[in-house]
Every structure is written in structure tokens, then in C-alpha cells.
Scaffold this active site. Structure first.
Site, PDB file in Angstrom:
ATOM      1  N   ASP A 139      -2.131   4.313   5.393  1.00 47.72           N
ATOM      2  CA  ASP A 139      -2.150   3.844   4.010  1.00 47.72           C
ATOM      3  C   ASP A 139      -0.719   3.400   3.697  1.00 47.72           C
ATOM      4  O   ASP A 139       0.168   4.240   3.522  1.00 47.72           O
ATOM      5  CB  ASP A 139      -2.592   4.955   3.063  1.00 47.72           C
ATOM      6  CG  ASP A 139      -2.739   4.479   1.616  1.00 47.72           C
ATOM      7  OD1 ASP A 139      -2.124   3.446   1.270  1.00 47.72           O
ATOM      8  OD2 ASP A 139      -3.442   5.145   0.837  1.00 47.72           O
ATOM      9  N   HIS A 140      -0.493   2.095   3.641  1.00 50.25           N
ATOM     10  CA  HIS A 140       0.887   1.594   3.553  1.00 50.25           C
ATOM     11  C   HIS A 140       1.604   2.096   2.307  1.00 50.25           C
ATOM     12  O   HIS A 140       2.826   2.158   2.275  1.00 50.25           O
ATOM     13  CB  HIS A 140       0.914   0.065   3.610  1.00 50.25           C
ATOM     14  CG  HIS A 140       0.443  -0.604   2.353  1.00 50.25           C
ATOM     15  ND1 HIS A 140      -0.882  -0.856   2.094  1.00 50.25           N
ATOM     16  CD2 HIS A 140       1.132  -1.071   1.286  1.00 50.25           C
ATOM     17  CE1 HIS A 140      -1.002  -1.448   0.921  1.00 50.25           C
ATOM     18  NE2 HIS A 140       0.205  -1.590   0.401  1.00 50.25           N
TER      19      HIS A 140
ATOM     20  N   HIS B 288      -5.163   4.686  -2.457  1.00 45.84           N
ATOM     21  CA  HIS B 288      -3.774   4.617  -2.919  1.00 45.84           C
ATOM     22  C   HIS B 288      -3.493   5.554  -4.093  1.00 45.84           C
ATOM     23  O   HIS B 288      -2.568   6.370  -4.043  1.00 45.84           O
ATOM     24  CB  HIS B 288      -3.418   3.193  -3.357  1.00 45.84           C
ATOM     25  CG  HIS B 288      -3.462   2.186  -2.255  1.00 45.84           C
ATOM     26  ND1 HIS B 288      -3.210   2.499  -0.945  1.00 45.84           N
ATOM     27  CD2 HIS B 288      -3.706   0.854  -2.276  1.00 45.84           C
ATOM     28  CE1 HIS B 288      -3.305   1.402  -0.208  1.00 45.84           C
ATOM     29  NE2 HIS B 288      -3.608   0.405  -0.994  1.00 45.84           N
TER      30      HIS B 288
END
Length: 504
Positions: free
Chosen positions: A185-186, A248
Site C-alpha cells: 500500500d504505497h 488507505h
């Protein structure tokens, strides 16, 4: 350039090596790691795809990508001359199982050249429907057997719902151990997000205040000015709740809400995150209408340009029921957070592109100053800005200069740009280095993924079963539907937004 790191020799295989993610993020990140001295002394980057490329042609493609998307600008010739020979291409058609034999031979060739134990990283920068095919083929060709030196990296979405997430986890666990699986998950690689851990657990100042006794509510907003663009086809099957909140925003909530870990160990930290998700109050169907709001953007004007409505975007159904905006009120039912609302908001075609976490503290118990002195009174807030600026602000009250006692809110600011001279690494640089180091701290574990899906599924099921009769319900360049303002206003609060100067 710094000297080489002490990493073991590494073969980095990128499925989707000709795709957009590799061009924009992965290739520039790997090159930047090389120029900073973080790549192993011996390494090979193998891009794969159906297109027939020679190594030379592929190297030219990667050079163009790095020149265009690297945070450091165009490459230096002498550095590229050292990096380029480590970039290779192998033609692999995911739907043609036998082509994996080519990949196996390519990997074995570099393993033999390195003449020592080599770790192999398989990065799946492809559509999720290809994950099972690739995993099964890697197993069949015995490319996954070395548990200590084989890793697989998969991009979100981790499933389309709870059921498919469980299926994906079960498939991966048949082929890999959990320590081999890196669900990326960037957002968790962003510098300010990582700094939340340091801010919370390296300083004694806030820990006594970090609970229901002193915090009134928490807001997490991730907003975008852009519409769906060319991603309409994908977005139709996702929507804002799946695309942003399930991963996110809930990840950010976990960082705010987690208990203090015993140490900075990957599994210890991920245990604490899962505890938060499992403590979150589940939704009953009848509660969703008062705790969750959805929206869809109509046409409008953004920065002087007319933009289309969501339903007229490419790949979108003209009668689409997909939400491009979602706001949800959550509660964490434990001793630390009982009764404190967590408001999460995300959407497209909104007034700003920003990602901010706002922790609002309770008001002082008694006001000693006159009404005239406190006309601009605001409660203390801690504001963690992830983008567009990277900063941590503590808003306090202070006396305005002059002969009279007049109070004004002022910001005590930690700003990355003003504090450090060095460039901030891109999120993918941090995460790719962690993969090579075998550090899973910033990566999601299987049970964490499933717990997040379990939390949002009642909302998803309700929204999908009941078509919205008022879509589109917010114009482009606004802050979303009016119902989102009502959601938080009913509790006596309002959404916090960045000052206009930070929008520039």
C-alpha cells in the site's frame, strides 16, 4: 554516489514490466535506490510482458521512463552506464503457462552468474485477476520453494470484497508463507505517514493526551481534484469506498488508533493494527444511513476548465450507481477511544488535492478571557499533512501583539522542506528497499486485509442493493455532497480543510 549496500544479491522480476506502474513508479524508484547506494552490489532487474523486446530496446524504454518520472530528473550518463547492464527483459505471456520456462531459465542464469545465495522478488504490477495465474505458475516451475530468499509483492486491490480477499489469501498461503508475501500500500511508504510512528512513540509529550479523555474527535481526509480520467472502467467496479477507505484511510486510522507496540518489530506493529480493526464498531444495516454518506460528481469547472460529470467519463455507465465520494463515521470500542468519533472522507473532483489527519482536542474546561478577547477562538488541533505539503502542525492559542489581551490561533509547525535539505524519497523507494531487506513493517498482513473488508462490507452491500436516486449530487470543485457536511455537523463539528495558500 554512496557505496553499495550490504544486501544479498537480488533478482527483481516485474510482471507488467511494460505497464504504467513500472514506468511511472517502479523503474524510477529502483534507479533512485541505485544512485543513493541502496541497491545490492549484484542485482538484476527483469521486466516481463507479452511484447517482444530485446534487452537493448527495453533498456531504452526504461531510460525514457526514468528521465520522465524520476524525482531527480534526467539520469547522469556515467550512472546510467553502470545501471543499464542490470536491466533485462523476458517475454512472458501470463496466459501461456509454458512461457514461464523462459523466465525460470533467465533467473537461473543470473543466479549462476552471482555465484552466491540470491534472493528473488516477484512484483505483480498487473491486474488482480492475474494474481492467481502467476502464483500457480511460479509454484509449478518451482520458483517459490526457497522460503528465505523468495518474495512476492502484490498491489491493491487485495480482493473485491471479503469473500474474494479470503480466496486470494488462501491461494497465496498454499504457495507462500506469510513472511514471503508483501501486500503493498504505497500510502504507508510516504514520509509523513512513517513519521507518525516516530511522532507518537518517540516522544513522551503526547502519549498522556492520546485518548478519549483529551481528544474530541479525529478526521482523516484524502481528497482529489482530478476525476477518474482513463480509469473509468476500473472505477466502475470499485468506487471510493473500495478504492480508498477500505485500504488507505483505514491504514491511517490504525496508525492513529493503535496501542503502543512492545518494539519496532513488523509482526508486533501489525498485531497492534489488527487490534484496532477488530475493536471497531460493526455497522447494522439500519445504522448506515446515519453514519455513511455517498456522492457522485456532476460536471463543473476546475481551474477555469470545464470538466465532465462522472457518468459521461470514458468507460462509465450513463446510469452508474458508483460513488466517487464517501464519508463514514467510525468508532473504536476500547478503553482508549470509547466514544471518540473517527470521520473518514475521500472523493474525486473536490476543491483540493490533499491528505490530512486532524486530531481535535477537547476545549478548555473553563474560559477565563472575555468574549472580545476570544472572537477567533479555536480548540487545539494537531494536523498531520501528508500532501500537498509534508508537515505536522500543532494549533494553539496565543496573545496577539499589542496593548490589549486578544487571542489568536497560531501554528507550531514541523515542515520537512524547512527543516531538512535532503530530498524526500518516493514512497515506492522506501517500500522496495524494505522488500529487499525483508522488512514487512509497512506491509499489510492477511488478517488485517480481511478485517478491513469485514468492516466495510455492510456499507458496500447496502449501497449496491439500493440505487441512489440523487446521483450526481455534488458539482466538480466543491467539497462533496451536503449530506457529508450534515454527517459531521450533527455532532457539532465541521470538516477541517487546508488554508487556500497551501493549495498552491
Amino acid at each position: 554516489m554512496k557505496k553499495k549496500s550490504n544486501l544479498h544479491p537480488t533478482i527483481f522480476v516485474i510482471f507488467g514490466g511494460t505497464g504504467d506502474l513500472n514506468k511511472r513508479k517502479l523503474a524510477p524508484a529502483l534507479y533512485n535506490l541505485y544512485t543513493e547506494g541502496y541497491m545490492p552490489e549484484k542485482y538484476s532487474i527483469i521486466g516481463t510482458g507479452r511484447t517482444s523486446f530485446t534487452d537493448k530496446k527495453y533498456q531504452e524504454e526504461i531510460l525514457n521512463s526514468v528521465n520522465q518520472f524520476s524525482r531527480n530528473g534526467k539520469v547522469k550518463k556515467e550512472q546510467w552506464a553502470e545501471f543499464e547492464p542490470n536491466v533485462h527483459y523476458c517475454s512472458v505471456d501470463i496466459s501461456e503457462e509454458k512461457t514461464f520456462e523462459n523466465l525460470k531459465k533467465e533467473i537461473e542464469k543470473y543466479q549462476k552468474e552471482f555465484e552466491e545465495k540470491t534472493q528473488v522478488v516477484f512484483y505483480l504490477a498487473v491486474a488482480p485477476n492475474f494474481f492467481p495465474l502467476i502464483a500457480e505458475c511460479l509454484k509449478k516451475y518451482k520458483l517459490t520453494e526457497d522460503e528465505d530468499n523468495c518474495r512476492i509483492v502484490i498491489e491493491k486491490p487485495f480482493g473485491h470484497d471479503l469473500e474474494t480477499a479470503k480466496e486470494l489469501n488462501q491461494l497465496l498461503s498454499r504457495i507462500f508463507t506469510e513472511k514471503q508475501i508483501y501486500r503493498i500500500d504505497h500510502y504507508l511508504g510516504k514520509e509523513t505517514v512513517q513519521n507518525m510512528m516516530a511522532f507518537r512513540f518517540a516522544n513522551s509529550l503526547f502519549e498522556p493526551l492520546w485518548n478519549r479523555n483529551h481528544i474530541e474527535h479525529v478526521q482523516i481526509s484524502v481528497t482529489e481534484q482530478l476525476g477518474v480520467g482513463d480509469r473509468g472502467g476500473y472505477y466502475e467496479g470499485a468506487g471510493a469506498l473500495r478504492d480508498m477507505i477500505q485500504n488507505h484511510l483505514l491504514q491511517l486510522l490504525c496508525l492513529v488508533g493503535m496501542e503502543t507496540p512492545i518494539n519496532y518489530d513488523a509482526d508486533e506493529i501489525r498485531h497492534r493494527k489488527v487490534e484496532v480493526l477488530k475493536a471497531m464498531r460493526p455497522f447494522k444495516p439500519e445504522e448506515i444511513s446515519t453514519n455513511a454518506v455517498r456522492g457522485q460528481y456532476s460536471k463543473g469547472w476546475v481551474e477555469g476548465k470545464e470538466v465532465p460529470s462522472y457518468r459521461t467519463e470514458k468507460g462509465v455507465d450513463k446510469n452508474s450507481n458508483t460513488e466517487t465520494f464517501a464519508a463514514v463515521k467510525f468508532f473504536i470500542d476500547n478503553w482508549r477511544w470509547q466514544g471518540v468519533p473517527f470521520y473518514l472522507r475521500t472523493g474525486k473532483r473536490l476543491n483540493q488535492t490533499s491528505s490530512i489527519i486532524t486530531i481535535q482536542f477537547k476545549d478548555v474546561p473553563h474560559h477565563i478571557f472575555s468574549a472580545g478577547a476570544t472572537e477567533t477562538w479555536t480548540q487545539n488541533r494537531l494536523i498531520i499533512s501528508i500532501q500537498p505539503e509534508m508537515s505536522i502542525r500543532l494549533q494553539v492559542q496565543a496573545k496577539r501583539p499589542g496593548l490589549k489581551m486578544v487571542l489568536n490561533p497560531v501554528d507550531m509547525v514541523f515542515d520537512y522542506k524547512g527543516t531538512y535539505d535532503t530530498d524526500t524519497p518516493e514512497a515506492y523507494e522506501t517500500l522496495l528497499l524494505d522488500v529487499m531487506n525483508g522488512d514487512q513493517t509497512l506491509f499489510m498482513r492477511g488478517d488485517q486485509v480481511e478485517a478491513a473488508w469485514e468492516l466495510v462490507m455492510p456499507i458496500i452491500n447496502t449501497w449496491e442493493s439500493k440505487k441512489s436516486l440523487n446521483f450526481p449530487n455534488y458539482p466538480a470543485d466543491s467539497w462533496g455532497p451536503e449530506e457529508a457536511e450534515a454527517l459531521i455537523a450533527r455532532d457539532g463539528f465541521h470538516w477541517f480543510t487546508l488554508p487556500l495558500k497551501d493549495k498552491e
